[in-house]
Design an enzyme around this catalytic site. Structure first.
Site, PDB file in Angstrom:
ATOM      1  N   SER A 138       0.932   3.845  -3.235  1.00 46.03           N
ATOM      2  CA  SER A 138       0.311   4.927  -4.011  1.00 46.03           C
ATOM      3  C   SER A 138      -0.989   5.406  -3.373  1.00 46.03           C
ATOM      4  O   SER A 138      -1.710   4.635  -2.753  1.00 46.03           O
ATOM      5  CB  SER A 138      -0.015   4.451  -5.424  1.00 46.03           C
ATOM      6  OG  SER A 138       1.151   4.239  -6.145  1.00 46.03           O
ATOM      7  N   GLY A 195       0.827  -1.211   0.000  1.00 45.90           N
ATOM      8  CA  GLY A 195       0.000   0.000   0.000  1.00 45.90           C
ATOM      9  C   GLY A 195       0.858   1.257   0.000  1.00 45.90           C
ATOM     10  O   GLY A 195       1.186   1.794   1.053  1.00 45.90           O
ATOM     11  N   GLU A 212      12.975  -4.209  -5.364  1.00 49.17           N
ATOM     12  CA  GLU A 212      12.089  -4.291  -6.529  1.00 49.17           C
ATOM     13  C   GLU A 212      12.899  -4.133  -7.810  1.00 49.17           C
ATOM     14  O   GLU A 212      12.735  -4.894  -8.765  1.00 49.17           O
ATOM     15  CB  GLU A 212      11.022  -3.204  -6.448  1.00 49.17           C
ATOM     16  CG  GLU A 212      10.090  -3.200  -7.654  1.00 49.17           C
ATOM     17  CD  GLU A 212       8.847  -2.359  -7.408  1.00 49.17           C
ATOM     18  OE1 GLU A 212       8.764  -1.682  -6.360  1.00 49.17           O
ATOM     19  OE2 GLU A 212       7.944  -2.400  -8.273  1.00 49.17           O
TER      20      GLU A 212
END
Lengths: 395, 374, 395, 374
Positions: C141, C139, C256
Site C-alpha cells: 500500500s 510493502g 493470503e
C-alpha cells in the site's frame, strides 16, 4: 388485536409543544367537533368499503368546514397555517378518525391550482375537490420512469380545443375511484428531460382512458395503471404554463413534502398504544425472549416516532416562517418510510405466528407497510438527494 | 416560546459565541496537549467559561444563574462536543450544580453553588452506578449519622473529574434506606481514588472509595430521590447534546475527507454506497438532535411528566448515533482513520466511553418500555 | 477477564468434520507436541513484548518442525495440504498458542518464492523465514494507493548490480521489527496501472530506508510507513519476472486468501468461550436487559463463527482438490472482517463500563478489532468484487 | 464422507435431477394455480415425487428409505424452496416420516411409514406450539388412556397440510406428564379444523382441535420426548434448507432485474449502493447455506450432541437470511416488486410465514445461548 375506538389523551403524543399548545382554540374547536362527529369505528379492511367510508367521512368534514384546513376561507377552507395543520393531524389521530378520500386533490392538486391555476380551473375544481364530489388521482410515474421522472413519455398534443393524450401511467393511487387524473405529459415532442411538459387534468370516465388496478402483495388494489389512448381533455385544463409542467410538478411536490398528513407521527403514536396493549396480552403467543426483543423494538420505535414528531413540527415552524422545506423533505420522507415499514412489522410481531394469518389486520398492515420505502420517492432516491444536495458529496 | 426546531436570535448568538470561543481555545492540537496532562483541562479557560456565564446558564437568576434554560445549555454542550472539550463542565456545571440547585436546600447549597458558578470551586457528582451505568448501584455509598455529622463509606464508582474536583457531591444511602445528598471535601481523609481512566483520554474519570469520610448533608430528606432522578435526567440530556455535537463533527470530517480523497481516478465521495451510508448517518444524527432538544424543551416548559422518557430517548438515540457515526467515520477514512494521529479516533473513543455514562442505550430503552407500560 | 490457558476440548469448535477428523494422526501428533511445548501464558499486551514472544514461539515451532506446515519437506516444512492446515490452526487455537512472528514470510513471501522465485532467492531466504532468524514485512500500500493498488508510485531502477528504490509505503505491519521488506515497485517508468511493476526484496537496515511506526487507535504501533530514499537491493532480489510484478502480487494474494491463519475461526470460538465465562460473571456490571441483549449477540456471533468454520473448510477442501479459491476469498474476507470487529465489541461489552477502561485487554481488543474491516482489502472493496465478479452486476 | 462443502458426484446428480423435475412441474404460473386450490398441490406430482424416492431419501433402506442422509434431503428441499413447491413434503415426508422412523416403535410405525414413503398416504405432524413457535405449547393436546385405547383432546395448534393429510401424527401429553406419540385418522369424529391460512398461500396450514378423538399409540414411552426433539431438529434443518433455496432464488431474480431495469440512462445494477446490499445478502445466504449443511452433516455423521445447536443455528440464519433477502428484493424491485403479480412477493410471504415455524430465530438464539451456558 385492539380495535376499540375512543378519543385518547393527547399526552400519548409526548410533551406538549408550546408553539402548538393543547389548549389552542383551533385545536379545542376541532377536538370538540371530532368528539361529536368522528365515526368511532375503524376503517374496514376491504378497500372498496374503506374508500366509501373515507368519502363519507370527507363529506362530514366538509359539512363541518374541516375538509381543507389549509385552504383559504374563500374557497371553503380555514386558512390554517402549518402549525394549525400540525394540530389538525394530531387531533384526527387522537380521535382515530378515518382518512379523507380525496387526499391527492386536497393536499396536492388544489394547493397547486391556487398557485398557478387559472380562475376557470379554480372555480371548476376546487369546490368538488373539497366536498369529495369529484375524486382526483395523480398520474406521474410511468413504467420506465419510476424514480427518473424526467424521462417520462406520455405525450399530449392540442387538437383544436382539446388535448389528446397518449401514453401510460402507473402507480396511480386509487385511480379506480377517481373522476379526474392530473397527468404530467410531454407536450413539446422535441423536448428532452425536464423541458416541454405540461400538467393536464384529464377526465377518467371516457373511452380513451382505461384504468387497470394493480393488486399489491397486501391484496389491496391500491395502485393502478392508467392507459391513455387518445384521451381528451379541454384545452383549458392545463395547470400552470403549457410546456412548463416541470415547474408545476415541483410546486406540487413542495406541497407533498410539507404536508404532515403523509408523514403523520400522531397516527403512529396512536397505533403504538394499540401495539403496546397487544404486547401486554401476548404472553400466550410469544416466548419470554421474543417478548423481550419485541418490547425493545417497541421502545426504539417510540423514540423514532417522537423524532418524527419533531421533524414534522420543524417543517411546520419553518413553513410558518415562510421557509421552504428544502432538503428537509427528503430527510422526513426517508425517516418516515422506514418507520412506517418497521412499525407495521412490529404490529405483526406482537401476535407471534398469528400475526401472519392471511386476511387479518396485522398481516395486512405488515405487507402494506413495505410500501413506505417505495412510494413517493424510494428511500434510495432520498438518500441520493441527502448525500448530494445536503451533504454536498460529488455526483 | 420553548421549542427549538428553529432557534431564536438569542440562541443563535449563544451558539455562535460558543463556537467561536471553543474553536479559538480548543483546536485539536490543544485538546491533545490537554488530554496528555493529568487534569485534562487548564484553569485559565475554565475561569473564562465561568466568566462567560456558561456555568450557570440553565439555572434561574435567583440562584445565581443566567436565567436561560436547558435548551441553551445544550447549545453550549453541542459545541463542546464538537471540539472534544475535556474540562469539568459536565461534572461541575451540569451534574453538581444541578444537584445543588434542585436537590439541596437553599440554606445548605447556595454558598457552594455560588462558588461553582463563579468558577472558583469545581465539584463533581458521585452517584455510584447511576452515573456510569453499572448494575450494582443500590446503596454503594452508605451514610452513617453521628450526631450532627455524617460519615460516608463505600464505593462511589467511576466518577467524572474525580481527581480535580475540590468538592464531591455524593448521593448516598441513609440508614433508613432513603437517599441523602452530601458534600465532601475532596482532600478529606478516607477518600481513595482508584485508576479509572477510560479509552477516551480527553475526559478524566477515576474510581472513588469512601472509608468513614466526614460529610455535610445538603438535603432535607423530603424528596431527594425524585429530585436527584431529575438531576440525572438533566445530565443525560446534557451528555446527549454533547454527543450530538461530536457526531456532527464526525460527519463533517468524513464528508470533507470523501470529497478530498481520490482513488480509482476521482474523489471516493462519488461512490454511491458510501453516500448512502453517510445519508443514513446524517438523518440519524439530525433525528438524535431533535430528540435532545425535544427533551430540553420538556424540561424548560415544565412538562416534567414527560422528562424521564424524553431524556431516555435523547440519550439512547444520541449514544447510538454517536457510536454509529464515529465507527462509520473510521471505516470510511480507511487506514488513516484507524491511526492514533487522526482525530476521528478521539471522537470514536469519546462516543464509546459516553455510551454507558448516565445510562446506556439498552437501559434507557428499558426505561421507555416500562414507561409505555409493557 | 479470563486469562487461564489450558488445552480445551475440541468439541467447543463444533461438530467434528469427517474430512478433518479429530483423530487424524497429523492432528494428534501436533496436539501432543503442543501440550508439551505451548507456552501456556497469554500474549502480553505490550507490542514489543508480544513480538518477542512470537519470535521465540516461532523458534520453538521451528525446532519442533512445526513452523511451516504447508511448506515442502525439503525446505523444512511438512508438505501439509489445506486440510492439514485447517487442523493445524484449530489445534493452535485450542492450545491457546501465540502467533508466529514471521507470518508475512511464512504465509506470503515464502510460498510465492517457491512458485516464481529463483533458486538463489529460495536458498537465501527460505531457511531464515522459517526459523524467524530474519523477519519480513510487506510493502504494497501507498498513501495514495490504498484500495487502488495499481496506482502505486514507488519506483525502482537498476543501477549496475543493484536496484535503487525511491518512494513510500504505508500500512506495513510490524516493519519496525523487520530485516527485509518485500516491496512492489514500478520498474518501467513509462508504464501505467497494472503493467511494469516488479516485486523486490529490500534490506531494511540501510541508510536509504526509514521506518516510521504509526500508532493505531488501540495504542499499538502495528503498522508503519516505510520511506525508500535511494534504498538499494541486489539486482537478483527480484521475485518473479522483472516488470511482471502484478502477476507476482496476484500469486501472493492467492496465498493470503487461502491461508486460514488470517481468518481463523478457531481462535474466535476459543475467545467466545472466554467471553461466555465473562458474561456468566457479569451480574454486577450489566443490567438484566444489557445481559439479555449481550447473550443474544453472543449466540449470533457463535452462529457466524460456525459459518466461518465452514467457509474455511470449504477453502481447504477446494484447495485440496486443486481449485482456486476465486471469489470465495472475498466472501471469507468480508465475513471474517465484520465478525472480527463484532466479536471484539462483544468482548468489551460483557464487562460493561469497565470494558472501556484504558489499557485493559477488552478495550484494546475493541479498538484493535476495528481493523478487521479495513486491513487486507476494505469491506467496501470486497463488496465490489462480490457484486461485480460473483453476481455479475455491471461496473 | 459426510461433508458437503463440496458435493460428491452423486449429490450433484440428485440436485440436478431435482432441479429439472421441479422446474418442469412447477413453473411460477403452475405454483400460482395450485396455491389458489384448497389443497395447494396435485396428487399426480406427489406420486411422482414418491416414485423418485424423495419421500424416504433420508431414511435407511431397512426402514424403506433410500439410504441417503439428511444432506441429500436438504438438497431436494433447497430446490423445492427455489420453486416455492407447496406440496406435503415437509409435513409428510419430513416431519411425519421422521417421527415414525425415529420415535415410533417398529411394530407400531412401519406399516404407516411404508404408506407414507410410497406416496399412498399423506400424514402430518401435530405438535402444538413446537411446530409453529407459539409460546403456550406445554401439553396442548392431552391423551387419556381407556384400556388399550387412547382419546385425544385439546388444541394441536397450526398444522401443516392439516386439511389434506389422511393421518395426523400427534405429540400429546400423557396423564403422567410424559410425551406420547399417536396416530389419528383425519376423518375421525371429534377433529375440527379451524381457518389458519397464512399469508404464504403456497403452503396450506390450519388449526387442529381434538375433542375426545380415538388414537393409536405409536411409541413405547421410553424416550419419546428426546426422540421427538431430534425429529423437530431434523425438521428445522429441512425447513432451513428450503429457506436457503428460496433466498437464493430471490437473489437471482433481483440480480437479473438490476441488470435489466434501466433508469437514469443505464441498468440500475451499476449503482454501488445497490451492489453492496446485494453483496451482503449473497454472503449472508452463502453462510446460511453452510450452516444448513453443517447441521445436516452433524446428523448424518452421528454427532448427535452437536445437532440441537447446529439445527438452531441453521434455522435462525436461514430464517433471518430469507426474510432479509426477500425484503430487500422487494425494495430493489421498486414498485413492481410490491405487486401481487410479481413472484418476488410470494417468496417474501413464504419467508415471513416460515420464520415462526419450527422455532423462530429469536427462540433458536436463546437455545444457543443456553447451550453455550450463558
Amino acid at each position: 388485536m385492539t380495535t376499540s375506538i375512543s378519543t385518547l389523551s393527547s399526552s400519548i403524543l409526548g410533551p406538549e409543544i408550546s408553539l402548538a399548545p393543547e389548549n389552542h382554540p383551533f385545536r379545542q374547536e376541532f377536538r370538540s367537533w371530532l368528539a361529536a362527529n368522528a365515526p368511532g369505528v375503524p376503517e374496514p379492511l376491504d378497500q372498496d368499503k374503506r374508500f366509501e367510508m373515507r368519502r363519507a367521512w370527507q363529506r362530514t368534514l366538509f359539512d363541518g368546514g374541516w375538509a381543507g384546513p389549509a385552504w383559504p376561507e374563500d374557497v371553503g377552507g380555514r386558512g390554517a397555517g402549518p402549525l394549525h395543520q400540525f394540530m389538525y393531524y394530531e387531533e384526527l389521530a387522537l380521535a382515530r378518525a378515518p382518512y379523507a378520500a380525496n387526499t391527492p386533490g386536497i393536499a396536492l392538486l388544489g394547493p397547486t391550482l391556487m398557485v398557478v391555476g387559472s380562475d376557470e380551473l379554480k372555480a371548476r375544481f376546487l369546490p368538488a375537490i373539497l366536498s369529495a364530489e369529484e375524486i382526483f388521482c395523480q398520474g406521474f410515474s410511468e413504467p420506465n420512469s419510476g424514480s427518473d421522472l424526467a424521462s417520462l413519455r406520455t405525450r399530449a398534443r392540442l387538437d383544436g380545443e382539446e388535448w389528446v393524450i397518449d401514453g401510460q401511467k402507473i402507480w396511480t393511487t386509487w385511480a379506480q375511484y377517481a373522476d379526474f387524473c392530473f397527468v404530467l405529459c410531454r407536450t413539446d415532442p422535441s423536448s428532452e428531460r425536464h423541458r416541454g411538459m405540461t400538467l393536464l387534468v384529464c377526465p377518467v370516465d371516457q373511452p380513451g382512458v382505461t384504468v387497470r388496478p394493480i393488486t399489491q402483495i397486501s391484496g389491496d388494489p391500491e395502485f393502478a395503471e392508467v392507459f391513455f389512448d387518445g384521451a381528451r381533455a379541454p384545452a383549458s385544463y392545463a395547470v400552470g404554463g403549457v410546456d412548463d409542467g416541470w415547474s408545476t410538478a415541483m410546486i406540487l411536490f413542495q406541497f407533498e413534502r410539507a404536508d404532515q398528513g403523509f408523514t403523520d407521527h400522531s397516527r403512529m403514536l396512536v397505533e403504538l398504544q394499540d401495539i403496546a396493549a397487544d404486547l401486554r396480552a401476548s404472553a400466550n403467543v410469544l416466548s419470554a425472549q421474543a417478548s423481550a426483543s419485541t418490547r425493545r423494538t417497541l421502545a426504539d420505535i417510540w423514540i423514532r416516532c417522537q423524532q418524527l414528531r419533531r421533524f414534522n413540527l420543524r417543517t411546520a415552524v419553518r413553513g410558518e416562517a415562510g421557509e421552504s422545506i428544502g432538503m428537509g423533505g427528503s430527510i422526513v420522507n426517508l425517516f418516515w418510510g422506514e418507520l412506517e415499514r418497521d412499525i407495521a412489522e412490529l404490529a405483526s410481531t406482537v401476535h407471534g405466528p398469528r400475526g401472519l394469518l392471511a386476511g387479518t389486520e396485522p398481516s395486512h398492515r405488515l405487507l402494506a407497510g413495505r410500501g413506505g420505502t417505495i412510494h413517493s420517492g424510494t428511500s434510495e432516491i432520498q438518500r441520493n438527494i441527502i448525500a448530494e444536495r445536503l451533504l454536498g458529496l460529488p455526483r | 416560546m420553548t421549542t427549538t426546531v428553529k432557534l431564536n436570535p438569542e440562541q443563535e448568538e449563544i451558539r455562535s459565541v460558543a463556537r467561536g470561543f471553543l474553536n479559538a481555545r480548543f483546536p485539536a492540537e490543544r485538546v491533545r496537549e490537554l488530554m496528555r496532562t493529568g487534569t485534562g483541562f487548564e484553569e485559565s479557560s475554565w475561569k473564562e467559561i465561568a466568566d462567560l456565564g456558561w456555568t450557570g446558564i440553565a439555572l434561574p437568576e435567583e440562584r445565581g444563574g443566567a436565567g436561560y434554560g436547558v435548551v441553551e445549555r445544550c447549545l453550549l454542550l453541542e459545541e463542546m462536543g464538537r471540539v472534544l472539550y475535556g474540562g469539568p463542565y459536565l461534572s461541575s456545571a451540569v451534574l453538581a450544580a444541578d444537584a445543588l440547585a434542585l436537590a439541596a436546600t437553599e440554606a445548605d447549597g447556595t454558598e457552594l453553588l455560588e462558588a461553582i458558578l463563579d468558577g472558583s470551586t469545581r465539584a463533581t457528582l458521585v452517584a455510584a452506578g447511576d452515573l456510569l451505568g453499572e448494575a450494582d448501584q443500590a446503596g454503594a455509598v452508605r451514610a452513617a449519622q453521628a450526631g450532627e455529622e455524617y460519615r460516608l463509606s463505600g464505593s462511589g464508582g467511576l466518577t467524572l473529574d474525580a481527581e480535580t474536583a475540590q468538592i464531591l457531591i455524593v448521593l448516598a444511602e441513609l440508614e433508613d434506606g432513603r437517599s441523602g445528598l452530601f458534600a465532601v471535601d475532596s482532600s478529606a481523609p478516607g477518600i481513595a481514588l482508584g485508576h479509572g481512566a477510560m479509552i477516551d483520554e480527553t475526559r478524566k474519570t477515576a474510581f472513588v472509595e469512601f472509608d468513614d469520610v466526614p460529610a455535610r448533608r445538603l438535603d432535607d430528606g423530603a424528596d431527594t430521590a425524585a429530585a436527584m432522578a431529575h438531576v440525572l435526567d438533566r445530565g443525560a440530556i446534557a451528555l446527549a447534546a454533547e454527543m450530538v455535537g461530536g457526531a456532527q463533527k464526525a460527519i463533517d470530517m468524513t464528508v470533507a475527507y470523501l470529497k478530498e480523497r481520490e482513488q480509482f481516478g476521482g474523489p471516493i465521495g462519488r461512490f454511491q454506497a458510501l453516500k448512502h451510508r453517510l445519508a443514513d448517518i446524517a438523518v440519524a444524527i439530525d433525528a438524535a438532535r431533535e430528540g435532545v432538544y425535544s427533551a430540553a424543551d420538556a424540561v424548560d416548559s415544565g412538562e416534567l411528566d414527560h422528562v424521564p422518557l424524553a431524556a431516555a430517548a435523547a440519550k439512547s438515540a444520541a449514544g447510538d448515533g454517536y457510536c454509529l457515526a464515529t465507527a462509520e467515520a473510521i471505516q470510511l477514512h480507511g487506514g488513516i482513520g484507524f491511526t492514533e494521529e487522526h482525530d476521528i479516533g478521539l471522537y470514536y473513543k469519546r462516543a464509546l466511553s459516553g455510551q454507558p455514562m448516565l445510562g446506556s442505550s439498552v437501559d434507557h430503552r428499558e426505561r421507555i418500555a416500562v414507561g409505555l407500560d409493557v
